[in-house]
Every structure is written in C-alpha cells, then in structure tokens.
Design an enzyme around this catalytic site. Sequence first.
Site, mmCIF file in Angstrom:
data_model
loop_
_atom_site.group_PDB
_atom_site.id
_atom_site.type_symbol
_atom_site.label_atom_id
_atom_site.label_comp_id
_atom_site.label_asym_id
_atom_site.label_seq_id
_atom_site.Cartn_x
_atom_site.Cartn_y
_atom_site.Cartn_z
ATOM 1 N N GLU A 224 36.602 68.211 37.802
ATOM 2 C CA GLU A 224 37.489 67.805 36.706
ATOM 3 C C GLU A 224 37.562 66.280 36.564
ATOM 4 O O GLU A 224 37.584 65.760 35.459
ATOM 5 C CB GLU A 224 38.891 68.368 36.982
ATOM 6 C CG GLU A 224 39.830 68.237 35.814
ATOM 7 C CD GLU A 224 41.151 68.949 36.096
ATOM 8 O OE1 GLU A 224 41.101 70.111 36.538
ATOM 9 O OE2 GLU A 224 42.206 68.333 35.898
ATOM 10 N N ASP A 225 37.570 65.579 37.676
ATOM 11 C CA ASP A 225 37.891 64.155 37.636
ATOM 12 C C ASP A 225 36.732 63.210 37.947
ATOM 13 O O ASP A 225 36.890 62.001 37.849
ATOM 14 C CB ASP A 225 39.026 63.852 38.637
ATOM 15 C CG ASP A 225 40.321 64.512 38.231
ATOM 16 O OD1 ASP A 225 40.447 64.853 37.042
ATOM 17 O OD2 ASP A 225 41.193 64.697 39.091
#
Length: 716
Positions: free
Chosen positions: A75-76
């Site tokens: 996600e990051d």
Amino acid sequence: MSVKRLLTKIKRYNPDSNVEIIIDAYDFARKAHRGVKRKSGEPYIFHPFEVAKILVEYKMDDYSIAAGMLHDVVEDTSYDLGTISARFGPTVSLLVDGLTKIASKHFNSKTQARAENFRKLILSTAKDPRVIIIKLADRLHNMQTIYYINNEKKQVQIASETLEIYAPIAHRLGMNLIKVELENRSFQILNGAKFYEIASKLRFLYPEREKILMQITDRLKREFKKQKVKTRMKYRTKHYYSIYKKLQKGKEFGEIYDLFGIRIITENYEDCYRVLGVINKYFTVISGRYKDFIIKPKPNGYQSIHTTIIYENRYIEFQIRTEKMDRIAERGIAAHWNYKELSQQKPIDKFWGEFKHVLEWAMDEGDFQKFLRYLKLEFIEDRIYVSTPAGDVKELPVRATIIDFAYYVHTELGNHCIGGKVNGKMSSIDTQLQNGDIVEVVTSENQKPKIDWLEFVVTSRARSSIKKWIKENETEFVVRGKAMFDETIKAFEEKYHQKLMVSDIKSQLTNWGLKDMENLYEDIGTGVFTKNRMLEYLRQAFVQRKKQKKKTSKKPAADDYDDNLISKVIVEGIDSSQLRFAKCCMPVEGDEIVGFVTYNHKISIHKKSCKTIQRYIKNDERIVYAYWDRDKLVKKISVEFEIRAEDRYGIKNDILKKLVKINQEFGDLEIKKRKGGMIFAKINLLISNINAIEDVVNAISGIEGILEVKPKSKFI
Ligand code: MN
C-alpha cells in the site's frame, strides 16, 4: 523489543517456527519503508513491528507474523504484490493482499472508497480468517498511537470506525482482549468526559471493593483446599465502555451487577461445577443471574459459568471456567489459530462458517450504513432465547419477530409464515419475541414473502432469504423497475424543467447506497425505492444547486441559518443534504447530538438528551453517530462563574455532578472563602454560545443551597 527477543518468544510456543521467513519479512519491510517516519517521529518500521508483536502475543503462526511485518508494504511503498509473492510465497501474499487498500484514484468519493475497501477486506477474510486477525492487530496499534495524529476530526473518525466496525468483529470472533482495548480507547476519544468520570468513580470504589473481594476469596480458598480443588483466582473490573453502555440504558452505577467480580479458573470441567457448589453453599446467590455458558456456549465460542452473589450489600459476579475456556474467552478465534492447535481445525470450521454467513448476509445489504447496522445487531446486541414447541432453542437478536424466528427454523417456514402462536396465543408475524417465549409458527400454502417484511425483520438471515426469494421468483422486477424509472425521470424533467442524463444518475448511485443501474431498477421494481423517494433524491441532487445560485441575490431566509449550521454536522458516509435539525429539540452548536434515521431515509439531528428519541437511544435503534465538525465550529471561550452558596456538606460534588450531567466542560472548582455559613467559589467553564451560559446558571441555581450564580467575564 528486538527481533531476536521476538523470535525467542515465538520459539517458546512454536518450537518448529520457520524464523527465516520472519527475519526476512522484517528486513524487507524495514528497507521498503526506509526514510519514512510515522506521526510519532519514529521510523515507519516500528508500526509493522508492533503489529507483529501483537500477533506473537496471540501466539499466531509464522505466515501471519510475516504478513503483519509486511502489511503496509504494497500500500505504501513502490513494491508490488508480485514481489511479495515471489519472495514470501502465496500464503503471505494472500494475507498482504487482503490488508492492502485499493488506491484512492479508483474512487469518486471517500464513502465509496471506505465501503469498497471494507468489502475487499471481508472477501479476503472469507478466504483466510487470518486477514481479519492481522487487521485487528493493525487497528489496535493505530489506536494505541492515535494521540500522535494532530487532528481531532481525524481521531474521532478513526475512533468511531473502530467502535462501529472493528470492535464488533473482534467481539464476534471472541477476541475479547482486543475488543476491550479497542472499545476503551475509542470511548476515550469520543467521549473523554464520560470516560474519565467512570474511571474516577471506579477508582473511588475500588479500595472498599477490594477488601470485600479479598474476604470472599480467602473464604473460598479455605474451602477449595478442603475439597482439593485447584484454582487460580483473579479480580476483574468491568471495562469502562461496557459500564458506559449500561449507564446509557438508564442503570445507576450501583445497579450494575458485574461492576466487580472474581474469575475462578479451574483445571478441569468438573471442577467448575464443584466451585459453583461451594459458592452456592457459602454465599447468598441472586436468582436470575445464573448463566451456564459451558453447556450452551455463546456464538463466539465463549464458555463460562456466571453467577452473582450479594455480600455486605454489594453485588459480586463470579465467572468460572477452565484454563482452555479462559484462553478462548480472551483470544477467541486466535486461540484456535494457535500453532499447536492448528492441526485440529474442526471446531473452528463450524464457528468460522457461521461468522462468514452473517457477513455474507449483511454484505447483501449493498448500502454500507445498513451493513454496519446489521453487523452491530448480529454481533453486539443482546440475544434472546426462543424455542419451538418441541423444545428446539434458537438464539436471536433482541427485537426479533416471529418471521425472524421462522427463518431461523427453516427457510420454507419463513416463506410461508402467516403468524405464530406465542406461548399459545395467536400473534401477527411482526410480533417482537421475548426471552423464553415458546413459538409455534403458523403457515399457509398460499403465503409468499412480502417486500413489507423487510421493514420489520431484524436478522440478516431473514432479510437475505426474503430478498433471495423475491429475486428468484420475480425476475420481471428489473424490467418493471426500468419502466418506472423512465416515468420518474420524465416526471422530474417536467416538474423542474431540467434535463437529466444517464451519467447524472450514475454519478449519484453511491450516494444513494447503490452499486449500479441494475441495482437501482431492481430497488424501484421491488418497491424498496419508491417513485416519490426517487423524485426527492433527484430534487436534492439536481435542484439544490440551482436554488443556491438564486438565493445569493435574495435576502437570507430563516432556513439559511439551518443550512449553514447543518453543514457543520458530520454523519459518516452521509451527504449533508440528507441531514436536518430536529424541530423538537433544535440543537445548537456544540450540543451533544445523535442522528436519527427517519422514515423517508433522511437523518434528523437531535440533541442526545431529546425526549422524543430516548426510547430509540435506549434500544440503539435507528440511531447513527453524529458529531460537529470542530474545524467549522466557533472556538469555545473560557468564562469564569462566581457561585455563592450555603456551606453544606457535598455541595461541591453536587455542582460538579450537575455540570457533568449537562455535558459542560469545566476546570477546577475553587472555594475562595468561607464565611458565616456561606462559601464563595469560582469555576472556569468552556462556553460555546450565549445559551450555554444560561443553561449553566439555570442548572446550578437548581441545586439545593445555591444562593447566586453569575458569569464574571462579559461574553461577546
Ligand atoms: Mn498498518
């Protein structure tokens, strides 16, 4: 804690652990997140590492721990799922995928993003329950560090989401330790004043109660020794949030039976009943408080015997269970997931199967808000036990009706139900059942499920069955709905002289809680979405703008103040055009408020204290969480009040209690002087508007012995 110590801990409960995958996951995550800091100022890797630690506390398997380390990587950071899969294998990759949110660019609105991401989480969870366990650990650590988020609105949003979604899930999965911490931490954010009030009251009662608990356990220990029963005893205090809920239901502090209790953990099943025998023999047991969850476990697997005694005028609750039951009571599904017990997966299958069903039924709702309501109803609400004449007991949520019961017994019984005999008396299908009722469902060959039933059934099982029947049997609904839709659009265009395009409608679908056009046609065709309601929705979406443009040139109308103020109220997932202030109590800025779902599916905003909705608040029915957007509110100012009063015992306490009761924020009450049987005191209050000053003066003046109350500083 270092990685090394973490590994030692894992080895202790799982000697066969494959530590390489965990070390590798840690190294990989550390590199991937390098250079990024959390709000707390710590390197980002602290967060996934803490999540992994929580999973170790829960004695989870290697894959879960590795996935905990890696849960934010996709996600990051720039790494994708393919990299994770190639390096850590399909299981870890599946878990990480389940925990990865879909990029926000794919959504039109935050509401849609929230709903879709949650859907994804649940679908992944259905494939592997470990996804939700890791998610709960993730949420727990986020709540533990929420104070670093320097934005009150954001804090409130996270806390209310935790309370609405994650705590109920933890509860249903029997993960009580996590549930309690999630609830308490959210509660502290959402209602700090009450949180600290409860905390201080408990602290006040505790020393006296501890003395009593010691006397009782001493007595028991002697007797257990004689009977050669080995036990472990601990004192327990009810957690703040559940005390709060009891108080909300109108209970007084002293009326809560299980405020303080003793947990007795035995070595085996038989000893539970021996312990019970001793308690029954030596103490005064309150009838009606005895519950045997060993014979009949709760749906989340909880097993324990509960019984309450009265001792020196105090209620003390006992919970009696074995070591294994205690583990499951605290850790729930995660206890089943324990490495050692992984081989014996049978009990978890049944348990998990039921959980999945409830999620699927609730998912069927389409509308995210409704989904949450059902989740809560199924997972958190109290249950009633109702039986068939043959003695087959069914467990249902409170307020379940005959039709809900019928569907619980059998789908066909529900489909043909025309009513029922409750304890021998003929009753209509929407009759709400009470604990202990004996119900005989009455059917007719000609009966068919009706749309209207959806208005009063409370279980998602019944809803889902009714909808399914209608869908299967009346396929022409979509066709009919499409025709009605076309008529409605025509009516709208004629009435408001405004053309609508299909793309206009599509842009509104998520706001209306719908997935796609077919979904819309179906809802119209089945009567769920009436023509009038649709006209109203269209009007709000497409006429409002025009009206506002015109308005600017006109004099402000009385409604404008409302419009302006209502835009400061937030109900998660609801557009502010759907919100109205209730005419009965007219909330003003800063009042404690709740949303109430009206029959035309709008939300009216009431004061929390409003009389008209108390009944609903009590049952937590049709109530949604609402709060003020603090960024948009007028800042409160500190006003000093001077109080002159009789110098009587307890007066200070009475004043503070009153202020808590009217939800007034206050500083210290300082007694400046005592003279001639009188006291002169001052107190600083945070005041949001002129009405609040009056409220405070009225409230305090009403207390016995108060002679004068006046605000010192001039307001505005
Ligand atoms: Mn995270």
